[in-house]
Write a protein that holds these residues in place. Structure first.
Motif, PDB file in Angstrom:
ATOM      1  N   ILE A 154       0.811  -1.130  -0.006  1.00  0.00           N
ATOM      2  CA  ILE A 154      -0.017   0.116  -0.148  1.00  0.00           C
ATOM      3  C   ILE A 154       1.021   1.338  -0.119  1.00  0.00           C
ATOM      4  CG2 ILE A 154      -1.500   1.232   1.459  1.00  0.00           C
ATOM      5  CD1 ILE A 154      -2.874  -1.462   2.279  1.00  0.00           C
ATOM      6  N   SER A 155       1.888   1.217   0.979  1.00  0.00           N
ATOM      7  CA  SER A 155       2.737   2.300   1.051  1.00  0.00           C
ATOM      8  C   SER A 155       3.360   2.739  -0.330  1.00  0.00           C
ATOM      9  CB  SER A 155       3.781   2.229   2.219  1.00  0.00           C
ATOM     10  OG  SER A 155       4.783   3.206   2.283  1.00  0.00           O
ATOM     11  N   GLU A 156       4.178   1.685  -1.059  1.00  0.00           N
ATOM     12  CA  GLU A 156       4.806   1.758  -2.182  1.00  0.00           C
ATOM     13  C   GLU A 156       3.822   2.397  -3.524  1.00  0.00           C
ATOM     14  OE1 GLU A 156       7.585  -0.987  -3.603  1.00  0.00           O
ATOM     15  OE2 GLU A 156       8.355  -1.227  -1.563  1.00  0.00           O
ATOM     16  N   LEU A 157       2.676   1.468  -3.301  1.00  0.00           N
ATOM     17  CA  LEU A 157       1.597   2.027  -4.266  1.00  0.00           C
ATOM     18  C   LEU A 157       1.203   3.487  -4.324  1.00  0.00           C
ATOM     19  CD1 LEU A 157      -0.701  -1.207  -4.775  1.00  0.00           C
ATOM     20  CD2 LEU A 157       1.548  -0.507  -6.302  1.00  0.00           C
ATOM     21  N   VAL A 158       0.836   3.907  -2.926  1.00  0.00           N
ATOM     22  CA  VAL A 158       0.453   5.410  -2.910  1.00  0.00           C
ATOM     23  C   VAL A 158       1.741   6.143  -3.220  1.00  0.00           C
ATOM     24  CG1 VAL A 158       0.172   6.797  -1.086  1.00  0.00           C
ATOM     25  CG2 VAL A 158      -1.067   5.042  -1.039  1.00  0.00           C
ATOM     26  N   GLY A 159       2.905   5.962  -3.038  1.00  0.00           N
ATOM     27  CA  GLY A 159       4.109   6.672  -3.510  1.00  0.00           C
ATOM     28  C   GLY A 159       4.064   6.976  -5.153  1.00  0.00           C
ATOM     29  N   HIS A 160       3.917   5.648  -5.690  1.00  0.00           N
ATOM     30  CA  HIS A 160       3.697   5.829  -7.337  1.00  0.00           C
ATOM     31  C   HIS A 160       2.500   6.551  -7.811  1.00  0.00           C
ATOM     32  CE1 HIS A 160       6.977   3.069  -8.042  1.00  0.00           C
ATOM     33  NE2 HIS A 160       6.511   2.145  -7.001  1.00  0.00           N
ATOM     34  N   ILE A 161       1.622   6.482  -7.006  1.00  0.00           N
ATOM     35  CA  ILE A 161       0.213   7.108  -7.243  1.00  0.00           C
ATOM     36  C   ILE A 161       0.230   8.613  -7.196  1.00  0.00           C
ATOM     37  CG2 ILE A 161      -2.155   7.627  -6.635  1.00  0.00           C
ATOM     38  CD1 ILE A 161      -2.310   4.526  -5.954  1.00  0.00           C
ATOM     39  N   GLN A 162       0.975   8.883  -6.246  1.00  0.00           N
ATOM     40  CA  GLN A 162       1.254  10.379  -5.977  1.00  0.00           C
ATOM     41  C   GLN A 162       2.042  11.006  -7.030  1.00  0.00           C
ATOM     42  OE1 GLN A 162       2.530  10.336  -1.749  1.00  0.00           O
ATOM     43  NE2 GLN A 162       0.492  10.829  -0.980  1.00  0.00           N
ATOM     44  N   ARG A 163       3.251  10.222  -7.284  1.00  0.00           N
ATOM     45  CA  ARG A 163       4.095  10.997  -8.363  1.00  0.00           C
ATOM     46  C   ARG A 163       3.467  10.694  -9.508  1.00  0.00           C
ATOM     47  NH1 ARG A 163       7.118   7.179  -8.077  1.00  0.00           N
ATOM     48  NH2 ARG A 163       6.658   6.245 -10.066  1.00  0.00           N
ATOM     49  N   ILE A 164       2.557   9.971 -10.151  1.00  0.00           N
ATOM     50  CA  ILE A 164       2.107  10.051 -11.287  1.00  0.00           C
ATOM     51  C   ILE A 164       0.932  10.901 -11.363  1.00  0.00           C
ATOM     52  CG2 ILE A 164       2.995   7.796 -12.016  1.00  0.00           C
ATOM     53  CD1 ILE A 164      -0.106   6.772 -12.035  1.00  0.00           C
ATOM     54  N   SER A 165       0.214  11.181 -10.145  1.00  0.00           N
ATOM     55  CA  SER A 165      -0.866  12.194 -10.357  1.00  0.00           C
ATOM     56  C   SER A 165      -0.540  13.508 -10.190  1.00  0.00           C
ATOM     57  CB  SER A 165      -1.816  11.739  -9.181  1.00  0.00           C
ATOM     58  OG  SER A 165      -2.322  10.395  -9.106  1.00  0.00           O
ATOM     59  N   LEU A 166       0.787  13.877  -9.581  1.00  0.00           N
ATOM     60  CA  LEU A 166       1.211  15.153  -9.549  1.00  0.00           C
ATOM     61  C   LEU A 166       2.237  15.660 -10.839  1.00  0.00           C
ATOM     62  CD1 LEU A 166       1.540  15.197  -5.653  1.00  0.00           C
ATOM     63  CD2 LEU A 166      -0.243  16.181  -7.211  1.00  0.00           C
ATOM     64  N   LEU A 167       2.878  14.432 -11.106  1.00  0.00           N
ATOM     65  CA  LEU A 167       4.129  14.903 -12.078  1.00  0.00           C
ATOM     66  C   LEU A 167       3.982  14.185 -13.435  1.00  0.00           C
ATOM     67  CD1 LEU A 167       7.254  14.447  -9.394  1.00  0.00           C
ATOM     68  CD2 LEU A 167       5.907  16.475 -10.298  1.00  0.00           C
ATOM     69  N   GLY A 168       3.215  13.072 -13.394  1.00  0.00           N
ATOM     70  CA  GLY A 168       3.008  12.311 -14.626  1.00  0.00           C
ATOM     71  C   GLY A 168       4.012  11.158 -14.639  1.00  0.00           C
ATOM     72  N   ALA A 169       3.848  10.114 -15.643  1.00  0.00           N
ATOM     73  CA  ALA A 169       4.833   8.921 -15.760  1.00  0.00           C
ATOM     74  C   ALA A 169       6.296   9.219 -15.753  1.00  0.00           C
ATOM     75  CB  ALA A 169       4.480   8.193 -16.811  1.00  0.00           C
ATOM     76  N   GLU A 170       6.890  10.431 -16.064  1.00  0.00           N
ATOM     77  CA  GLU A 170       8.381  10.658 -15.886  1.00  0.00           C
ATOM     78  C   GLU A 170       8.644  10.992 -14.597  1.00  0.00           C
ATOM     79  OE1 GLU A 170      10.038   9.917 -18.756  1.00  0.00           O
ATOM     80  OE2 GLU A 170       7.940   9.543 -19.459  1.00  0.00           O
ATOM     81  N   GLY A 171       7.673  11.527 -13.678  1.00  0.00           N
ATOM     82  CA  GLY A 171       7.979  11.697 -12.288  1.00  0.00           C
ATOM     83  C   GLY A 171       9.019  12.583 -12.157  1.00  0.00           C
ATOM     84  N   LYS A 172       9.508  13.598 -12.852  1.00  0.00           N
ATOM     85  CA  LYS A 172      10.578  14.303 -12.974  1.00  0.00           C
ATOM     86  C   LYS A 172      10.852  14.994 -11.478  1.00  0.00           C
ATOM     87  CE  LYS A 172      11.440  15.285 -17.402  1.00  0.00           C
ATOM     88  NZ  LYS A 172      11.049  14.003 -17.903  1.00  0.00           N
TER      89      LYS A 172
END
Length: 172
Positions: A154-172
């Protein structure tokens, strides 16, 4: 010349990303690769991930994230708990001593806020998780054993969700 945009735009909420979780026995990486992967979501950052469970996530819009917070209890969460959570020391030993010295009402407020955050994370995963290994996710996250792995997933998925939701797939 190139167009300079003064406004920042959130990524498309139709964006999806395939990720693995690092507690999966099929995932192999050095600590440095682990850090790079958790920051980027780029599977190429890992030494090996063949055969690992693949989670497909979709980006969440600001209203999706807000609704997840409301379903988790945003309007009834402990504001005292939120302030205490922000004030907690980073060092584990200092944090334990700090927590030990809190009055009972403050401990309860902190515990209540931490439970709220857990509910927010579960709601975000529920809304974002498209599939697991190409199959509809359903309640599969709830069935991950042991509990420590479920919490890490859950914790790792949330980190990925937050990154793609705010920064997009590139996660810059």
């Amino acid at each position: 010349e190139g167009l300079i945009m003064a406004l920042s735009f959130l990524p498309d909420s139709d964006l999806t990303l395939d990720v693995v979780v690092t507690c999966d026995p099929a995932v192999q990486c050095s600590p440095e690769q682990l850090g790079d992967y958790l920051k980027s979501g780029d599977l190429e950052a890992l030494e090996a991930h063949e055969g690992a469970t693949l989670f497909t996530l979709k980006a969440l819009s600001p209203s999706d994230r807000e609704q997840a917070e409301v379903r988790a209890g945003a309007y009834t969460r402990s504001e005292l708990g939120r302030i205490l959570w922000l004030d907690a020391p980073d060092d584990e030993r200092d944090k334990a001593r700090w927590h030990h010295e809190l009055p009972n009402d403050e401990r309860e407020a902190l515990a209540s806020y931490q439970a709220y955050l857990s509910r927010v994370f579960v709601e975000m995963v529920r809304v974002s998780l498209v599939s697991i290994d190409g199959e509809p996710a359903g309640d599969m996250i709830d069935r991950i054993k042991p509990e420590s792995h479920r919490l890490q997933v859950i914790s790792e998925l949330v980190g990925h969700i937050q990154r793609i939701s705010l920064l997009g797939a590139e996660g810059k």
